[in-house]
Scaffold this active site. Structure first.
Site, PDB file in Angstrom:
ATOM      1  N   ASP B 102      35.064 -24.648   4.315  1.00  0.00           N
ATOM      2  CA  ASP B 102      35.854 -24.442   3.104  1.00  0.00           C
ATOM      3  C   ASP B 102      37.185 -23.807   3.503  1.00  0.00           C
ATOM      4  O   ASP B 102      37.205 -22.747   4.125  1.00  0.00           O
ATOM      5  CB  ASP B 102      35.072 -23.514   2.161  1.00  0.00           C
ATOM      6  CG  ASP B 102      35.682 -23.462   0.775  1.00  0.00           C
ATOM      7  OD1 ASP B 102      36.412 -24.396   0.403  1.00  0.00           O
ATOM      8  OD2 ASP B 102      35.418 -22.476   0.059  1.00  0.00           O
ATOM      9  N   HIS B 109      46.705 -19.765  -5.503  1.00  0.00           N
ATOM     10  CA  HIS B 109      45.370 -19.158  -5.530  1.00  0.00           C
ATOM     11  C   HIS B 109      45.303 -17.949  -4.601  1.00  0.00           C
ATOM     12  O   HIS B 109      44.794 -16.886  -4.979  1.00  0.00           O
ATOM     13  CB  HIS B 109      44.329 -20.205  -5.137  1.00  0.00           C
ATOM     14  CG  HIS B 109      42.948 -19.641  -4.945  1.00  0.00           C
ATOM     15  ND1 HIS B 109      42.170 -19.194  -5.990  1.00  0.00           N
ATOM     16  CD2 HIS B 109      42.202 -19.447  -3.818  1.00  0.00           C
ATOM     17  CE1 HIS B 109      41.008 -18.748  -5.517  1.00  0.00           C
ATOM     18  NE2 HIS B 109      41.007 -18.893  -4.206  1.00  0.00           N
ATOM     19  N   GLU B 173      35.249 -22.787  -8.427  1.00  0.00           N
ATOM     20  CA  GLU B 173      36.510 -23.082  -7.746  1.00  0.00           C
ATOM     21  C   GLU B 173      36.674 -24.594  -7.723  1.00  0.00           C
ATOM     22  O   GLU B 173      35.782 -25.319  -7.277  1.00  0.00           O
ATOM     23  CB  GLU B 173      36.536 -22.496  -6.329  1.00  0.00           C
ATOM     24  CG  GLU B 173      36.534 -20.972  -6.336  1.00  0.00           C
ATOM     25  CD  GLU B 173      36.867 -20.336  -4.992  1.00  0.00           C
ATOM     26  OE1 GLU B 173      36.808 -21.032  -3.955  1.00  0.00           O
ATOM     27  OE2 GLU B 173      37.193 -19.124  -4.986  1.00  0.00           O
ATOM     28  N   GLU B 175      37.952 -27.845  -6.258  1.00  0.00           N
ATOM     29  CA  GLU B 175      38.392 -28.255  -4.927  1.00  0.00           C
ATOM     30  C   GLU B 175      38.223 -29.764  -4.737  1.00  0.00           C
ATOM     31  O   GLU B 175      37.479 -30.428  -5.459  1.00  0.00           O
ATOM     32  CB  GLU B 175      37.590 -27.521  -3.844  1.00  0.00           C
ATOM     33  CG  GLU B 175      37.594 -26.003  -4.021  1.00  0.00           C
ATOM     34  CD  GLU B 175      37.203 -25.236  -2.768  1.00  0.00           C
ATOM     35  OE1 GLU B 175      37.311 -25.799  -1.656  1.00  0.00           O
ATOM     36  OE2 GLU B 175      36.796 -24.071  -2.915  1.00  0.00           O
ATOM     37  N   ASP B 207      33.071 -25.171  -5.900  1.00  0.00           N
ATOM     38  CA  ASP B 207      32.607 -24.105  -5.009  1.00  0.00           C
ATOM     39  C   ASP B 207      32.215 -22.909  -5.874  1.00  0.00           C
ATOM     40  O   ASP B 207      32.956 -21.940  -6.012  1.00  0.00           O
ATOM     41  CB  ASP B 207      33.749 -23.756  -4.046  1.00  0.00           C
ATOM     42  CG  ASP B 207      33.423 -22.596  -3.128  1.00  0.00           C
ATOM     43  OD1 ASP B 207      32.238 -22.363  -2.879  1.00  0.00           O
ATOM     44  OD2 ASP B 207      34.371 -21.943  -2.655  1.00  0.00           O
ATOM     45  N   ARG B 211      31.408 -13.594  -7.780  1.00  0.00           N
ATOM     46  CA  ARG B 211      32.535 -12.712  -7.436  1.00  0.00           C
ATOM     47  C   ARG B 211      32.142 -11.279  -7.116  1.00  0.00           C
ATOM     48  O   ARG B 211      32.780 -10.655  -6.260  1.00  0.00           O
ATOM     49  CB  ARG B 211      33.560 -12.715  -8.569  1.00  0.00           C
ATOM     50  CG  ARG B 211      34.184 -14.055  -8.854  1.00  0.00           C
ATOM     51  CD  ARG B 211      34.927 -14.607  -7.656  1.00  0.00           C
ATOM     52  NE  ARG B 211      35.551 -15.896  -7.983  1.00  0.00           N
ATOM     53  CZ  ARG B 211      36.039 -16.726  -7.071  1.00  0.00           C
ATOM     54  NH1 ARG B 211      35.978 -16.426  -5.767  1.00  0.00           N
ATOM     55  NH2 ARG B 211      36.576 -17.874  -7.439  1.00  0.00           N
ATOM     56  N   GLN B 214      30.539 -11.393  -3.716  1.00  0.00           N
ATOM     57  CA  GLN B 214      31.588 -11.703  -2.742  1.00  0.00           C
ATOM     58  C   GLN B 214      32.499 -10.506  -2.457  1.00  0.00           C
ATOM     59  O   GLN B 214      32.806 -10.204  -1.300  1.00  0.00           O
ATOM     60  CB  GLN B 214      32.420 -12.880  -3.264  1.00  0.00           C
ATOM     61  CG  GLN B 214      33.523 -13.333  -2.329  1.00  0.00           C
ATOM     62  CD  GLN B 214      34.414 -14.401  -2.966  1.00  0.00           C
ATOM     63  OE1 GLN B 214      34.152 -14.871  -4.070  1.00  0.00           O
ATOM     64  NE2 GLN B 214      35.472 -14.785  -2.269  1.00  0.00           N
ATOM     65  N   LYS B 227      28.892 -17.348  -1.841  1.00  0.00           N
ATOM     66  CA  LYS B 227      29.260 -18.762  -1.862  1.00  0.00           C
ATOM     67  C   LYS B 227      28.115 -19.684  -1.458  1.00  0.00           C
ATOM     68  O   LYS B 227      28.257 -20.904  -1.554  1.00  0.00           O
ATOM     69  CB  LYS B 227      30.400 -18.998  -0.851  1.00  0.00           C
ATOM     70  CG  LYS B 227      31.669 -18.211  -1.124  1.00  0.00           C
ATOM     71  CD  LYS B 227      32.501 -18.839  -2.223  1.00  0.00           C
ATOM     72  CE  LYS B 227      33.917 -18.296  -2.180  1.00  0.00           C
ATOM     73  NZ  LYS B 227      34.802 -19.088  -3.069  1.00  0.00           N
ATOM     74  N   THR B 231      26.921 -25.382  -3.889  1.00  0.00           N
ATOM     75  CA  THR B 231      28.232 -26.032  -3.900  1.00  0.00           C
ATOM     76  C   THR B 231      27.989 -27.441  -4.413  1.00  0.00           C
ATOM     77  O   THR B 231      27.219 -28.194  -3.803  1.00  0.00           O
ATOM     78  CB  THR B 231      28.821 -26.099  -2.474  1.00  0.00           C
ATOM     79  OG1 THR B 231      28.855 -24.784  -1.914  1.00  0.00           O
ATOM     80  CG2 THR B 231      30.222 -26.700  -2.481  1.00  0.00           C
ATOM     81  N   GLU B 331      40.995 -16.346 -11.792  1.00  0.00           N
ATOM     82  CA  GLU B 331      42.441 -16.365 -12.030  1.00  0.00           C
ATOM     83  C   GLU B 331      42.763 -16.598 -13.503  1.00  0.00           C
ATOM     84  O   GLU B 331      43.659 -15.970 -14.054  1.00  0.00           O
ATOM     85  CB  GLU B 331      43.084 -17.478 -11.196  1.00  0.00           C
ATOM     86  CG  GLU B 331      42.985 -17.273  -9.694  1.00  0.00           C
ATOM     87  CD  GLU B 331      43.300 -18.560  -8.933  1.00  0.00           C
ATOM     88  OE1 GLU B 331      42.341 -19.305  -8.618  1.00  0.00           O
ATOM     89  OE2 GLU B 331      44.483 -18.820  -8.687  1.00  0.00           O
TER      90      GLU B 331
END
Lengths: 384, 384
Positions: B102, B109, B173, B175, B207, B211, B214, B227, B231, B331
């Protein structure tokens, strides 16, 4: 000590000439060709994975049968045609690696690295005593002992800015690797004391490390190219069952870990020695680990990640409290400031092209004996 | 837009009832069962890997043959018996993932996350504009679109210390994932402009990110359990050849990258939209990426790491410069301080149990058309 005795019976993948690899067990100076010896085609595969997938009851049955076969004279006659001299075989990667995780579970190593890489901060990361920190490594570059190790090219920070070139500070990390046999369904939590339900055995592991590349890349996503060019493992997987006499209580842990990491399960009394060319430069003791392999497995699975047959997780660098027990050359040379003198009179800080590093290990066996866990070796080649 | 047109022809793994999965191509409301339609058993496997291993000349030949088969009426007659209604099939993971990497290649970001996670430091890590930062993720927990996503349990830092519980800040996320077909020998460097020699196609990738877990675990080894629980990827792999009209020049890069990262190759004009339950909450544009997929591949291989068929690498979160183009809820809700109102009037910061997130994407096709890249979706389940 040379060769493996009857108390060890490690499994590996071998071939004779250009044949497809198949599975054997090492005994003395021979390899027992298991598929014909046991009449079981699970050993005709090029890796151990199909056998590992059968689970712990099958592992025990096979080990018991091998012990019987190799210790009863009447039965030994039937095995003898399937014993091949070790010198006639080539060994290959014993497992097809699914996911590879590298932990960081030795306090001496973590503190040493912290002091060198983050001199202005507390050497131990604030989370370190709360969880066995780890990260995923590259499964596709796990190689068998003896594979030449090419010094990686890469990007790093020089005194005048960012440069590209051959890694100037190539290093080793002495680790023990744990081979997962029994898979789990997603969402299954494995407790620390259930290690032996899932882990088949151990390998010696050298986590070759490119320190300049690593130092420049690792913030904030962790090690990547500094670790993913090669990871060497010993060719013989030693079953956990062979290490029954090496089990020792886990270390005292303060603060007390969260309940999902307790009880901690046991540690292992595995004693490494590292040969840098012809010189033994360090003797790291696995008893110096802070987190147990069972706690590593419990942490790895607590969020729901499934295990697959062939998953490999490594302990993290094994360093003891004494300077001559440090498990990396980064630590042994204290970041290159304290050169190490080899038997031929030359000095080293990090690896030179042509250098060979061999990691060997032993552990307590039955009746006060000592068993070998074999070796993992590699020689450094310059970049192409 | 529903279904895939003739200009896309994406590959996936499907089954009917309890059959073993096999490979098909999506066209309109149907799936073409490739093994019988093309008379090629490489498509009778449960994943695309054996076909991918054949390399780019074979990929082109097959695509050309499919275009011919599906556009000439005389030939279409022979294909029709092998067209199965989409509604009659179940889709499974299209590739057997070898290594999963990844990246973190979007400046918007990276700056947003830096501001939130490291408020006292420069938001962009000092190495960020020198190399496409990345890390290895867990290949074994890559799942196909539609797989329920269980909120992970784990350890995180609460206001009163370390706690264990269900992740309170579950996130996505957005991606793009790149599927490697052609392997390389160890030590082979792939240049950024050779992307299409090795990458077969793309998938949409979510992904999923825990949080709180993490934030507590990621220093210094990077993301791990935050993570590795799941996925998700879209079931249909869109060949790079279908994205010929989506190629755009890469972004201006300052400072100039080191020579091994140049020329940069091209970017892709892929336009995402994210549906949070029934509300489109953001539209991230892939043109906002800083590092190109070719540069990611060049960086990944520069140290000698081999590629394997089935390797998957993801772009990193796609965020645009505008607030309604941000590719994560971290975000979008600015770390939970700015709730998002959904169409049903409820508000969110992070994911609630029962929420469904669907990521869709389109790209420019031939003659001013727009093609779909399909979707990846998942619904959050509470922990067991």
């Amino acid at each position: 000590m040379t060769g493996f005795g009857i108390e060890t019976l490690p499994y590996g993948a071998f071939r004779v000439g250009n044949e497809t690899p198949r599975i054997g067990v090492a005994i003395g100076d021979s390899v027992l060709d298991l598929a014909p010896a046991l009449g079981d085609d699970v050993f005709a595969h090029p890796t151990l994975n199909p056998f590992l997938a059968r689970g712990p009851a099958a592992w025990t049955r096979t080990r018991d049968r091998l012990l019987e076969l190799l210790t009863h004279e009447a039965l030994l006659v039937s095995a003898e045609p399937h014993l091949i001299p070790r010198q006639d075989v080539t060994l290959s990667l014993p497992i097809e690696v699914a996911d590879y995780v590298d932990f960081y579970s030795n306090e001496h190593h973590a503190i040493n690295v912290g002091r060198m890489f983050r001199p202005d901060a507390d050497p131990l990361p604030v989370n370190w005593k709360h969880l066995p920190a780890g990260y995923h490594g590259r499964a596709g570059t796990v190689v068998v002992s003896g594979t030449p190790i090419t010094r990686p090219l890469g990007q790093y920070r020089g005194p005048d800015g960012t440069v590209f070139g051959a890694e100037p500070r190539l290093d080793i990390e002495v680790e023990l690797g744990f081979v997962v046999g029994t898979p789990t369904a997603p969402g299954t939590r494995v407790s620390a004391t259930d290690l032996a339900e899932h882990v088949f055995g151990v390998v010696l592991l050298n986590d070759w490390s490119a320190r300049a590349i690593q130092a420049w890349e690792y913030t904030p996503l962790g090690p990547f190219l500094g670790k993913s060019f090669a990871t060497s493992i010993s060719p013989w997987v030693v079953p956990l069952e062979a290490l029954a006499h090496a089990q020792v209580p886990g270390p005292a842990q303060d603060p007390a870990p969260l309940p999902y990491l307790t009880p901690a399960g046991t540690g292992l009394d595995v004693r490494f020695e590292v040969h840098w060319n012809d010189t033994v430069v360090t003797r790291p003791p696995f008893t110096a680990m802070y987190w147990t392999p069972g706690q590593q497995l419990a942490h790895l699975t607590v969020g729901g990640a499934a295990l697959r047959t062939g998953d490999l997780f490594a302990s993290g660098t094994v360093s003891g409290p004494q300077p001559d027990q440090r498990g990396s050359f980064l630590e042994l040379s204290w970041n290159g400031t304290e050169p190490i003198t080899l038997a031929d009179g030359t000095t080293r800080t990090f690896l030179a092209d042509g250098d060979t590093v061999t990691i060997r290990a032993t552990a307590p066996g039955p009746n006060g004996s000592t068993i070998t866990l074999g070796e993992v070796t590699g020689t450094i080649q310059p970049p192409p």
